[in-house]
Design an enzyme around this catalytic site. Structure first.
Site, PDB file in Angstrom:
ATOM      1  N   ASP A  61       0.815  -1.220   0.000  1.00 58.19           N
ATOM      2  CA  ASP A  61       0.000   0.000   0.000  1.00 58.19           C
ATOM      3  C   ASP A  61       0.852   1.276   0.000  1.00 58.19           C
ATOM      4  O   ASP A  61       0.666   2.161   0.858  1.00 58.19           O
ATOM      5  CB  ASP A  61      -0.921   0.020   1.230  1.00 58.19           C
ATOM      6  CG  ASP A  61      -1.701  -1.266   1.433  1.00 58.19           C
ATOM      7  OD1 ASP A  61      -2.130  -1.858   0.424  1.00 58.19           O
ATOM      8  OD2 ASP A  61      -1.875  -1.668   2.601  1.00 58.19           O
ATOM      9  N   GLU A 270     -11.454  -0.270  -3.183  1.00 58.30           N
ATOM     10  CA  GLU A 270     -10.638   0.320  -2.112  1.00 58.30           C
ATOM     11  C   GLU A 270      -9.449   1.025  -2.759  1.00 58.30           C
ATOM     12  O   GLU A 270      -9.381   1.153  -3.972  1.00 58.30           O
ATOM     13  CB  GLU A 270     -10.165  -0.763  -1.128  1.00 58.30           C
ATOM     14  CG  GLU A 270      -9.294  -1.829  -1.767  1.00 58.30           C
ATOM     15  CD  GLU A 270      -8.951  -2.991  -0.827  1.00 58.30           C
ATOM     16  OE1 GLU A 270      -9.442  -3.023   0.308  1.00 58.30           O
ATOM     17  OE2 GLU A 270      -8.192  -3.879  -1.257  1.00 58.30           O
TER      18      GLU A 270
HETATM   19  O1  FUB Z   1      -3.120  -3.660   3.475  1.00 59.96           O
HETATM   20  C1  FUB Z   1      -4.405  -3.929   3.970  1.00 59.96           C
HETATM   21  C2  FUB Z   1      -5.425  -3.654   2.936  1.00 59.96           C
HETATM   22  O2  FUB Z   1      -5.172  -4.443   1.787  1.00 59.96           O
HETATM   23  C3  FUB Z   1      -5.415  -2.241   2.415  1.00 59.96           C
HETATM   24  O3  FUB Z   1      -5.998  -1.325   3.282  1.00 59.96           O
HETATM   25  C4  FUB Z   1      -6.114  -2.450   1.132  1.00 59.96           C
HETATM   26  O4  FUB Z   1      -6.038  -1.379   0.259  1.00 59.96           O
HETATM   27  C5  FUB Z   1      -5.443  -3.703   0.625  1.00 59.96           C
HETATM   28  O5  FUB Z   1      -4.220  -3.420  -0.003  1.00 59.96           O
END
Ligand code: FUB
Length: 368
Positions: A61, A270
């Site tokens: 991320d 997301e």
């Molecule tokens: O790293 C945890 C979660 O996985 C993140 O918040 C999302 O975007 C995905 O990458």
């Protein structure tokens, strides 16, 4: 062989052993290569693109920003464990506990790890799962925005501050009032107004906030209904509070109709990111189940945004998450995959690739 010949052979062998390696003819070592290698001022240029940037810990991320003339990267820090018992659709396997910050002087040296800058045990309101963070600079202060579950196990977004982009960061005593879900991204417009964009489906709990309150039984829209959009709020001048209501960003298909919940290769899941190029606002995001980084463009941060295509094709691993940054006149995509761990979804590694715009402002899709 006579005694004399043996002596001659030994002398020749000793002579050869004393000649510097660079003067010997080794397989594949051309004279041109030898002369470049021996030039005292030239360092070999390392190709860091599309390779794990950090290998001593797992990272994911990556939110990249240019601060103080360098690239600073704010990633998640995946734990090196095999906690498969907790792997589920809520993402409990992503049980990160802290953040490290990294910096890069240029695009041919690997990032420097500035160490742990914030740990969940020092965040008064948080219980676990320090997921994808972002950072911003304003008022002479660096702000780290991060999601974590609160003591009731509801995802909230917190903020921590530092006088240095490399941290350490001091958390506020409570999460940002009115915040929920995951994956904050902070965009500061040319007029100085800061916006925070956030949200994530499934483990990110966005479906549970459709009434404005947390509904543990909340489910997403039907396949033929408009998909849930990311959320956006203006940040107050002190960067610690929302300044006004949380709004939903509308994502439209190219025919200007809303992207539907059933369009798994286009709808928002997301990993929000916002940047501006030639006066146009670009909103990019993960399609989750589609495994792409998609992007849409608009004429203001609050949208609507019109779907344009893909920034990044699916990577190794289930999740995909990125940031886009301009550095020294070129544009870069920071992203992650799970190659370093051989494909373990919750043990990821950050990478970078150069990003190219077409003359019409569309982005060329990157093959990871
Ligand atoms: O790293 C945890 C979660 O996985 C993140 O918040 C999302 O975007 C995905 O990458």
């Amino acid at each position: 062989m006579t005694h004399h010949k043996i002596l001659m052979l030994c002398a020749l062998l000793i002579l050869f052993a004393c000649v510097p390696v660079s003067s010997q003819t080794l397989p594949g070592n051309t004279p041109e290569a030898t002369s470049v290698a021996s030039a005292p001022t030239e360092e070999p240029v390392m190709d860091i693109f599309k390779k794990p940037l950090v290998t001593h810990i797992y990272t994911a991320d990556p939110s990249a920003h240019v601060f103080e003339g360098k690239i600073y990267i704010y990633p998640s820090h995946d734990l090196d464990h095999d906690n498969l018992l907790t792997a589920n659709n809520d993402g409990d396997q992503f049980d990160m506990e802290d953040y490290h910050v990294f910096s890069m002087e240029n695009m041919h040296t690997l990032p420097v790890d500035h160490g742990e800058v914030l740990n969940v045990k020092d965040v008064p309101w948080a219980s676990k799962q320090m997921w994808a963070p972002d950072a911003a600079f304003k008022n002479g202060t660096y702000y780290l925005y991060f999601p974590a579950r609160d003591k009731q196990h509801i995802f909230r977004i917190g903020v921590a501050t530092s006088k240095s982009p490399a941290g350490p960061f001091t958390p506020e005593s409570s999460y940002i009032e009115g915040s929920f879900s995951i994956d904050p991204c902070v965009f500061i417009d040319d007029d100085g107004q800061a916006y925070i964009i956030f949200g994530g489906l499934m483990g990110g709990q966005l479906e549970k906030w459709q009434t404005g309150q947390f509904d543990p039984h909340g489910v997403g829209p039907k396949h033929n209904e408009p998909a849930l959009g990311p959320r956006i709020a203006r940040l107050a001048a002190d960067m610690l509070r929302f300044d006004g209501p949380v709004q939903e960003i509308l994502l439209l298909d190219e025919d200007k109709t809303p992207i539907l919940a059933g369009e798994g290769e286009k709808r928002f899941f997301e990993a929000s990111w916002m940047h501006k190029y030639n006066g146009v606002y670009y909103f990019s995001y993960s399609t989750g189940t589609g495994h792409q980084i998609a992007y849409a463009i608009g004429d203001k941060p609050t949208g609507p945004f019109v779907f344009k295509g893909y920034v990044l094709n699916p990577v190794t691993g289930w999740t995909t998450h990125h940031s886009i940054v301009e550095f020294q006149g070129k544009w870069y995509l920071f992203y992650h995959d799970a190659t370093l761990s051989g494909g373990v979804d919750y043990k990821r590694n950050i990478k970078v690739a150069e990003l190219t715009y077409n003359p019409d402002g569309t982005i060329q899709t990157i093959e990871p």
